[in-house]
Each structure stands twice: as C-alpha cells, then as structure tokens.
Design a protein around this motif. Structure first.
Motif, PDB file in Angstrom:
ATOM      1  N   GLY A 128       3.460  -0.343  -6.167  1.00  0.00           N
ATOM      2  CA  GLY A 128       2.176  -0.018  -5.589  1.00  0.00           C
ATOM      3  C   GLY A 128       1.453   0.941  -6.500  1.00  0.00           C
ATOM      4  N   SER A 129       0.373   1.550  -6.004  1.00  0.00           N
ATOM      5  CA  SER A 129      -0.410   2.411  -6.878  1.00  0.00           C
ATOM      6  C   SER A 129      -1.032   3.576  -6.121  1.00  0.00           C
ATOM      7  N   VAL A 130      -1.152   4.675  -6.825  1.00  0.00           N
ATOM      8  CA  VAL A 130      -1.829   5.876  -6.313  1.00  0.00           C
ATOM      9  C   VAL A 130      -2.766   6.360  -7.427  1.00  0.00           C
ATOM     10  N   HIS A 135       0.784  -1.240   0.000  1.00  0.00           N
ATOM     11  CA  HIS A 135       0.000   0.000   0.000  1.00  0.00           C
ATOM     12  C   HIS A 135       0.816   1.290   0.000  1.00  0.00           C
ATOM     13  N   VAL A 136       0.324   2.230  -0.785  1.00  0.00           N
ATOM     14  CA  VAL A 136       0.850   3.586  -0.824  1.00  0.00           C
ATOM     15  C   VAL A 136      -0.359   4.497  -0.588  1.00  0.00           C
ATOM     16  N   ASN A 137      -0.329   5.287   0.465  1.00  0.00           N
ATOM     17  CA  ASN A 137      -1.469   6.151   0.811  1.00  0.00           C
ATOM     18  C   ASN A 137      -1.020   7.576   0.977  1.00  0.00           C
ATOM     19  N   THR A 151      -6.310   8.625  -4.846  1.00  0.00           N
ATOM     20  CA  THR A 151      -5.295   8.147  -3.906  1.00  0.00           C
ATOM     21  C   THR A 151      -5.964   7.871  -2.559  1.00  0.00           C
ATOM     22  N   SER A 152      -5.678   6.725  -1.982  1.00  0.00           N
ATOM     23  CA  SER A 152      -6.283   6.370  -0.696  1.00  0.00           C
ATOM     24  C   SER A 152      -5.813   7.339   0.375  1.00  0.00           C
ATOM     25  N   ASN A 170      -4.888   2.360  -3.804  1.00  0.00           N
ATOM     26  CA  ASN A 170      -3.780   1.530  -3.288  1.00  0.00           C
ATOM     27  C   ASN A 170      -4.015   0.030  -3.484  1.00  0.00           C
ATOM     28  N   GLN A 205      -1.559  -5.928   1.159  1.00  0.00           N
ATOM     29  CA  GLN A 205      -2.066  -5.871  -0.204  1.00  0.00           C
ATOM     30  C   GLN A 205      -2.977  -7.057  -0.427  1.00  0.00           C
ATOM     31  N   GLY A 255       1.277   4.569   3.980  1.00  0.00           N
ATOM     32  CA  GLY A 255       1.072   3.221   3.435  1.00  0.00           C
ATOM     33  C   GLY A 255       2.269   2.372   3.812  1.00  0.00           C
ATOM     34  N   ASP A 293      -9.683   1.747   1.393  1.00  0.00           N
ATOM     35  CA  ASP A 293      -8.709   1.413   0.359  1.00  0.00           C
ATOM     36  C   ASP A 293      -9.267   1.910  -0.967  1.00  0.00           C
TER      37      ASP A 293
END
Ligand code: ADP
Length: 294
Positions: free
Chosen positions: A54-56, A4-6, A87-88, A109, A133, A34, A106
C-alpha cells in the motif's frame, strides 16, 4: 494484504452532526488505519507472516503509520512512501447510538496502481488478501497471485461496484461480503451460487454472525453476544481471523472452515467492543474469549 493504509482519527460525539454541522466531541483518538493495514496487523497478531502492499505520504502521519505497522510485526518492504504525498486521514465519527459516519478523502492511499505491481510483488506470497483499492490494481494483483500459485481473498470494503471488480471476484478463492455487498454482487440467489472458482463466499451479518457458502454446502455461525460500541474495522478483523485459521500449507483447508468461521466471528465481536478500526484481538485474546464461551 494489499489496499488502503490511512491515518484514522476516531471522534466520539453525542450525536451525528445535524445539518448545521453541530456535534459535541466527547473524546478522540488517532491511530494507523485503512482496511489492508488493519487486516495485516490482525494477521500478524494471529501469528501469520504478514506483509503490507500500500502507500502513505512522506509526512508525519505516514511515518507514524509505517512505524505502527512495523511494531505490530508487519513487513513494510512493500509500503510505498509517496514523495510530497499526503497520508490519507479518515475521520470515524461514532455517535453514542453506535451510528458511524466516515469522512475524509483518498489521497496517498490510492497511489499504488496496476503498473506498480508485477510478478516480483507477489513472488514470496502464499496468499494475497485484497481490500479497498483501485479495481485495476486489485484485478492485476489477483491475476499475478493466481499465476504465482498463491490463493487470493477479496474484501471489497465500502467501495463496491460489482461490475468494476468482477474480474477480481472471479479469481478470489475467498470472498468476504456483508449483506448489502452480497445482494449487489451475487443477487438474491447468492446462497446457492458462489461465483468464485470453486472458492468460498463468506457473507457477514453484523451482530448476527456470518455464513460460509462452499461448492457443496454452507455453514452458519450466529455470532457472539457482546456490548458493541463501534463496529468499524470488525469486517477487517473478521477477514484476518478467518484467513489465519482456514489457510493451510496447501491453500484453503476444507476441514478448518467451521473452526475459521467461529474464530472469525470472535474476532469481529471483540473488535466491535472498542472504538476505532484498529481494534482486532490477537490469538491469545481470541482463544481466551472462546474458552469463556463454553
Ligand atoms: P462489515 O464491517 O464488513 O460491514 P459486519 O458489520 O457484518 O461486516 O461485521 C463483521 C463481523 O463482525 C460479523 O460477521 C460479526 O462476526 C462481527 N460483528 C459485527 N458487529 C457485531 C456486533 N454488534 N456484535 C457481535 N459481533 C459483531
């Protein structure tokens, strides 16, 4: 580091909200967060060549997160920016008592799924650290990493259902668990039965330090006495510190386990002395702290 990327907003309140939702906010600050991102930033701070998977979302918070990671020296080539994604945002509500409540959903992310990762994703990695994740993604990454000859660590964070992650747990060379997770994953006999394939099981005991179980014995560290204000992110800081020391040129270096345990406890303790989850110390800070202890 993968997971996770928050965007984290830390709110310091007089007390956790009562049933009517009332709490007085005394201060707030926001930063990238995250668990995977926190671990990647920490690893970079210890001098490790770190990359984030990860994802944003493609919103303002996503851009800020990406910039913070890059400024911290983390490779963001595998950070996916999701078109029209949000973005979370996690709200870390910290009471004066030290109690913490985490709110938020969530969102972007969770965008990286098992079909988004392949042999190429882990091709240059010596080690893959998996955190919060989707279980299918963690399992696939663990297999890809093992196939590529990389070592694997897994820190389930706050979302552990042991059954969902059993395939990841079996492949992990290093497993990080807090007391509650250890009971869930390993049962009450965990002290004698590390379930990973010949790997290490690190059980964290909060202010009371941590224990590393190996196939042949275990090591304890009682932790460091600090004025803790917010332990959010202490686990991420601990994992990064442990990995930064224990990983050698050929994977886990058994001769460094004790030193890694001490270093990781210092990282967790220092992270607990400031608010927010992105509070891990870098190598000079940890070394200065350890020098002061003796
Ligand atoms: P998690 O955050 O994953 O639940 P812990 O709360 O056990 O894990 O914290 C991880 C590590 O951080 C601990 O093993 C310890 O080294 C350090 N730590 C956490 N809380 C404190 C504290 N209050 N004082 C000193 N060290 C702490």
């Amino acid at each position: 580091a993968a997971g996770h990327v928050n965007w984290d907003v830390t709110l310091r309140v007089d007390a956790l909200p009562d049933p009517d939702g009332e709490a007085r906010i005394e201060s707030q600050h926001a930063a990238g967060g995250g668990s995977a991102a926190n671990a990647a930033v920490s690893l970079a701070g210890h001098g490790v060549d770190a990359s984030i998977l990860g994802s944003v979302g493609d919103d303002e918070n996503g851009l800020l997160v990406e910039r913070e990671l890059a400024e911290a020296g983390v490779d963001t080539d595998r950070l996916r920016v999701v078109d029209d994604g949000e973005t979370s945002v996690k709200y870390l509500v910290v009471a004066a008592s030290g109690q913490v409540m985490v709110l938020g959903n969530d969102g972007a992310n969770e965008a990286v799924g098992p079909d988004d990762v392949d042999a190429e994703t882990v091709a240059d990695a010596d080690h893959v650290h998996l955190t919060s994740q989707r279980p299918e993604t963690a399992t696939r990454l663990a297999r890809l990493a093992a196939d590529a000859g990389a070592t694997v660590s897994f820190d389930p964070g706050r979302r552990l259902d042991a059954r969902d992650f059993s395939a990841t747990i079996e492949r992990a060379d290093v497993l990080f668990l807090n007391g509650r997770e250890a009971a869930s994953v390993l049962g009450s006999e965990y002290a004698n039965a590390p379930p990973t394939r010949g790997g290490l099981v690190v059980v964290k005991h909060g202010a009371r330090g941590a224990t590393v179980h190996t196939a042949t014995g275990s090591y304890d560290h009682p932790g460091f006495d600090v004025d803790a204000v917010d332990t959010t992110g202490a686990g991420d800081a601990f994992a990064a510190g442990f990995l930064a020391v224990v990983l050698g040129a050929d994977g886990i270096d058994a001769d460094r386990i004790e030193r890694a345990l001490e270093y990781a406890n210092a990282c967790g303790a220092l992270a607990a002395t400031s608010e927010g989850a992105r509070t891990a110390p870098d190598r000079p800070e940890v070394e200065a702290f350890l020098d002061d202890q003796y």
